[in-house]
Design an enzyme around this catalytic site. Structure first.
Site, PDB file in Angstrom:
ATOM      1  CD  GLU A  60      -1.269  -2.277   2.281  1.00 34.05           C
ATOM      2  OE1 GLU A  60      -2.399  -3.087   2.882  1.00 34.05           O
ATOM      3  OE2 GLU A  60      -0.015  -2.802   2.199  1.00 34.05           O
ATOM      4  CD1 TRP A  78      22.815 -36.802 -11.859  1.00 35.88           C
ATOM      5  CD2 TRP A  78      21.344 -35.927 -10.208  1.00 35.88           C
ATOM      6  NE1 TRP A  78      23.630 -35.506 -10.858  1.00 35.88           N
ATOM      7  CE2 TRP A  78      22.511 -35.555  -9.753  1.00 35.88           C
ATOM      8  CE3 TRP A  78      20.505 -35.357 -10.146  1.00 35.88           C
ATOM      9  CZ2 TRP A  78      22.017 -34.524  -8.907  1.00 35.88           C
ATOM     10  CZ3 TRP A  78      19.687 -34.750  -8.548  1.00 35.88           C
ATOM     11  CH2 TRP A  78      21.003 -33.993  -8.726  1.00 35.88           C
ATOM     12  NE  ARG A  80      17.128 -28.310  -3.708  1.00 32.57           N
ATOM     13  CZ  ARG A  80      17.609 -28.721  -3.643  1.00 32.57           C
ATOM     14  NH1 ARG A  80      19.265 -28.323  -3.996  1.00 32.57           N
ATOM     15  NH2 ARG A  80      18.181 -31.001  -3.576  1.00 32.57           N
ATOM     16  CG  ASP A 117      21.827 -38.963  -2.467  1.00 39.32           C
ATOM     17  OD1 ASP A 117      22.624 -40.284  -3.025  1.00 39.32           O
ATOM     18  OD2 ASP A 117      20.798 -39.512  -2.320  1.00 39.32           O
ATOM     19  CB  THR A 135      12.362 -38.869   5.206  1.00 43.87           C
ATOM     20  OG1 THR A 135      13.679 -38.709   6.107  1.00 43.87           O
ATOM     21  CG2 THR A 135      11.773 -37.015   6.034  1.00 43.87           C
TER      22      THR A 135
END
Length: 349
Positions: free
Chosen positions: A53, A178, A192, A208, A296
């Site tokens: 605003e 991959w 991300r 990894d 997870t």
């Protein structure tokens, strides 16, 4: 689409310019209209800087027009002093007679108080224009304030035959395998940059050795959140490089905390997800993207604590390995990133 909807739609478009840079504030856009013509626009760019605003009002060249104008804003003008003064006071100061609001602010510091103050000043206030679209714009902010936890995005990539990762051949091999193409991987780095935090489990880091940053996209690195119950992750892992802020949840006290890496003790004998989310809420983290691994991800799915899933299917096959999580397909949309399939799943209440 009526004129109110047309201008609130423009507010939403403006607000999206702040995607990923306004945390912990919401994205907000504002438009000022005089005699059916836009005479001012603005959006909130960064926490601590002027709100939408304020920027819209400042952009109006002839300030005398404000006393006969209408100000549109995608989210209720704030009514409290934070890092900046209340926006509703500025609207009242300029005697703007008509105010159109997309949706009410869920933050208990505002929550209708801004609207009430403007009405009491004598202005006409219309609330609830494109309300669903305004909610969607700030779904992270609304989830944080209404559910007292971050907005949770699950993300994984699986092969054509349903595997998340191949069988590990050697403990010395610490690199990702991959499944998707480079364009899909770049898109993940863009995602991300749009979220405040990224979370992975112990085994993902051991296998990894990920960096969990936005190296393939221009934007902020998310807060890295690691689950490491027994402190098994090698200390030469990238997540301990202090390049970006990192939280490590563990079960025992440790003196390994550094300037950018903090170890937090939780009770792994109890359900850990609510404990983690409570810490993130206390730290004003409004969104987290969960990037694996299977155990997870499945824990969030089984406890039905998630808001959105983004699932890639590449052209690769593994024949055997770690199976991908299983999720009930609810509200889904599908797209393709070259030869990769991408499904979005929404977990509506």
């Amino acid at each position: 689409m009526n004129k109110h909807e047309q201008y609130i739609k423009r507010c939403i478009e403006l607000a999206q310019n702040g995607f990923g840079t306004t945390y912990p504030n919401p994205m907000v856009g504002s438009v000022i209209v005089y005699e059916n013509k836009i005479i001012g626009e603005g959006w909130h760019k960064k926490a601590g800087e002027p709100h939408a605003e304020v920027n819209a009002i400042r952009s109006v060249k002839d300030q005398s027009l404000l006393k006969n104008a209408t100000i549109y804003v995608s989210l209720e003008p704030c009514s409290h002093f934070g890092k900046t003064p209340p926006c509703c006071d500025l609207i009242i100061e300029h005697k703007i007679p008509n105010v159109v609001v997309g949706t009410v602010d869920p933050n208990e510091k505002v929550a209708g108080k801004g609207i009430k103050k403007i009405i009491e000043s004598g202005s006409n206030v219309t609330v609830g224009v494109l309300e669903n679209e305004c909610y969607e714009l700030n779904k992270r902010f609304f989830t944080f304030h209404n559910k007292k936890r971050p907005y949770i995005i699950l993300k994984w990539a699986k092969t054509q035959d349903g595997f998340l990762a191949p069988e590990k051949q050697s403990d010395e091999e610490r690199h990702p395998v991959w499944i998707t193409n480079p364009y899909s991987r770049q898109l993940v780095h863009k995602w991300r940059s749009e979220e405040q935090a990224i979370l992975v489990g112990t085994q993902t880091v051991i296998d990894d050795n990920p960096k969990l940053n936005t190296r393939d996209w221009s934007g902020n690195n998310p807060l890295r959140i690691i689950l490491d119950q027994n402190n098994r992750i090698p200390k030469d892992s990238f997540i301990f490089d202090n390049s970006t802020k990192t939280l490590v949840f563990t079960k025992s006290e440790t003196n390994l905390s550094t300037e950018n890496t903090t170890f937090i003790v939780i009770d792994f004998n109890q359900t850990i997800i609510p404990q983690i989310l409570a810490v993130l809420y206390q730290n004003q983290i409004q969104s987290v993207i969960i990037e694996g691994g299977s155990k997870t991800l499945q824990a969030f799915i089984d406890q039905d604590i998630w808001d959105e899933a983004r699932i890639f299917t590449g052209k690769t096959t593994f024949d055997k390995g770690i199976e991908a999580p299983v999720i009930q397909k609810k509200n889904t949309t599908k797209t393709y990133i070259q030869n990769d399939e991408l499904i979005y799943v929404r977990n509506h209440d």
